[in-house]
Structure formats: C-alpha cells, structure tokens
Design a protein around this motif. Structure first.
Motif, short mmCIF file in Angstrom:
data_model
loop_
_atom_site.label_atom_id
_atom_site.label_comp_id
_atom_site.label_asym_id
_atom_site.label_seq_id
_atom_site.Cartn_x
_atom_site.Cartn_y
_atom_site.Cartn_z
N VAL A 35 6.43 1.90 -0.53
CA VAL A 35 5.29 1.11 0.41
C VAL A 35 5.49 -0.45 0.06
O VAL A 35 5.20 -1.08 0.83
N HIS A 59 3.94 1.95 6.60
CA HIS A 59 3.22 1.35 5.28
C HIS A 59 1.76 1.97 5.01
O HIS A 59 1.50 2.33 4.02
N LYS A 60 0.91 2.01 6.09
CA LYS A 60 -0.25 2.77 6.14
C LYS A 60 -0.30 3.99 5.69
O LYS A 60 -1.28 4.65 5.04
N SER A 61 0.63 4.78 6.20
CA SER A 61 0.69 6.36 6.09
C SER A 61 1.05 6.51 4.62
O SER A 61 0.42 7.49 4.15
N GLY A 63 0.82 4.61 2.26
CA GLY A 63 -0.58 3.95 1.22
C GLY A 63 -1.54 5.19 1.43
O GLY A 63 -2.22 5.46 0.35
N LEU A 64 -2.08 5.59 2.52
CA LEU A 64 -2.85 6.83 2.23
C LEU A 64 -2.50 7.99 1.89
O LEU A 64 -3.56 8.65 1.30
N LEU A 67 -3.26 7.31 -1.82
CA LEU A 67 -4.49 7.51 -2.07
C LEU A 67 -5.24 9.08 -2.24
O LEU A 67 -5.63 9.51 -3.11
N PRO A 112 -5.10 1.24 -1.23
CA PRO A 112 -5.26 1.92 0.11
C PRO A 112 -6.53 1.73 0.86
O PRO A 112 -6.73 1.79 2.12
N GLY A 115 -6.82 -1.51 2.54
CA GLY A 115 -6.02 -1.54 3.35
C GLY A 115 -6.66 -1.02 4.76
O GLY A 115 -6.45 -1.50 5.74
N TYR A 116 -7.17 0.38 4.38
CA TYR A 116 -7.67 0.98 5.73
C TYR A 116 -8.94 -0.05 6.11
O TYR A 116 -8.96 -0.35 7.38
N TYR A 128 -1.83 8.01 10.95
CA TYR A 128 -1.22 8.46 9.73
C TYR A 128 0.08 9.41 10.37
O TYR A 128 0.01 10.20 11.00
N HIS A 151 -6.81 -7.03 -0.59
CA HIS A 151 -5.47 -6.30 -0.52
C HIS A 151 -4.47 -7.07 -0.56
O HIS A 151 -3.41 -6.81 -1.23
#
Length: 191
Positions: A35, A59-61, A63-64, A67, A112, A115-116, A128, A151
């Motif tokens: 990430v 990146h978001k996926s 990070g999730l 989490l 995360p 970021g969300y 995702y 963040h």
C-alpha cells in the motif's frame, strides 16, 4: 548462571503466537509494503495518466483489506493473548514494546478509516478491487479535510516511524540481543 545461559533459557521458554496470528501478521506486513508504494506512485502520477484511477482503487482496496485483517487480528488477539516477552527484558523495554504494538494497531485502523472518510465525504467513490463500491457518505468538505489531515499530514508519517521502529527493534533483538523475540512470530521449529 551466566547471561548466555539465561538467554538460552529465555529462548527455550518463549511460546509462539498462534499460526493464525502469525499468518495475519505477515499478510498485513506484506500488504503494508504494497500500500505504501502504491500511495507514492499515485500521488506522483499526472492527473491525466490512464492508470491513475486504477492505482487509487488498488490503494484503497489494499487499505480496506488491511483494516479487515487487523479487525480479525484484534479479535483473535483478544481470545489468544500474546506470548510473554523474554524475562531478561527490562520493564521499560516491555512497556515500549507494548505501546509500540498498540500504536501500530491504532494506525493500521486509523489510516484506512481516515482514507475512507477522505474519499467518501469528499465526493469520491470507494471501490473495492472494482468488485463492489462501498457506501458513499454525504459530501462534507470539513470532514474530508480533517480526514486528509489525519491520513496524509499525520498518519503517513506515523506509519513510517512505527514501521521503522518495529523493524529496527526486531533487528536489534535478532542481531544484538539474540533473545528469540522474533521466534514468537515464526512457526515453531522442532528440534
């Protein structure tokens, strides 16, 4: 007994984390080292780059995923406490290890979540892996700006510091102390 004998006894009496805890630790560590480079690449890409949105989604996926795995790990840890640290460690060393581990957990949840919130309240979708899109939240620039501050301005630097502290402490225990602390996070070796 001399110090070397005590060290060997400490290593022999150290129990390991469960295999589940070990797997969660190493998977999250690998995802962290995924990430971070994704973040560096995405923020330095031109806004017109064709793969920019996919890198952001990745990146978001990731990070999730971190989490979710940290949530599982915290639940697992509540049911399966950490094995004891070597008795040779000073009280302040144990306190520092305890604090740094819980700060890592906090940042691995906080990054995360922030970021969300940054995306979801800033008018951006939170896909995702392109499979599903997480629920969006009402557009709220104040929340989005606060999440950006957490963040980007604070969180990323805490991640760097805590990872360096964690890896540095591990190297210290392996190369200098040789007290078997790392062995707690490795599958048990049968003699």
């Amino acid at each position: 007994m001399n110090s070397t004998t005590n060290d060997r006894l400490d290593v022999m009496t150290i129990r390991c984390y469960t295999l589940t805890a070990q797997a969660l630790h190493w998977i999250v560590a690998g995802l962290m080292f995924t990430v971070l480079p994704l973040a560096w690449v995405m923020v330095n890409m031109p806004h017109t780059a064709p793969d920019r949105e996919w890198i952001y989604t990745l990146h978001k996926s990731v990070g999730l995923t971190i989490l979710a795995l940290v949530a599982v790990r915290l639940g697992w840890r509540a049911l399966h406490p950490a094995p004891p640290l070597p008795g040779r460690m000073a009280r302040w060393e144990k306190a520092l290890a305890f604090a740094s581990h819980w700060l890592l957990y906090l940042i691995l949840v906080g990054m995360p979540v922030s970021g969300y919130l940054l995306s979801a309240t800033g008018g951006k979708s939170v896909p995702y892996f392109g499979l599903i899109t997480l629920p969006s939240l009402p557009n709220n620039p104040a929340v989005s700006d606060a999440a950006r501050w957490v963040h980007v301005a604070i969180g990323q630097w805490l991640v760097y510091v805590l990872i360096l502290l964690h890896v540095g402490a591990t190297a210290w225990h392996v190369a200098v102390r040789r007290d078997g602390v790392l062995d707690r996070m490795l599958p048990e070796q049968k003699a």
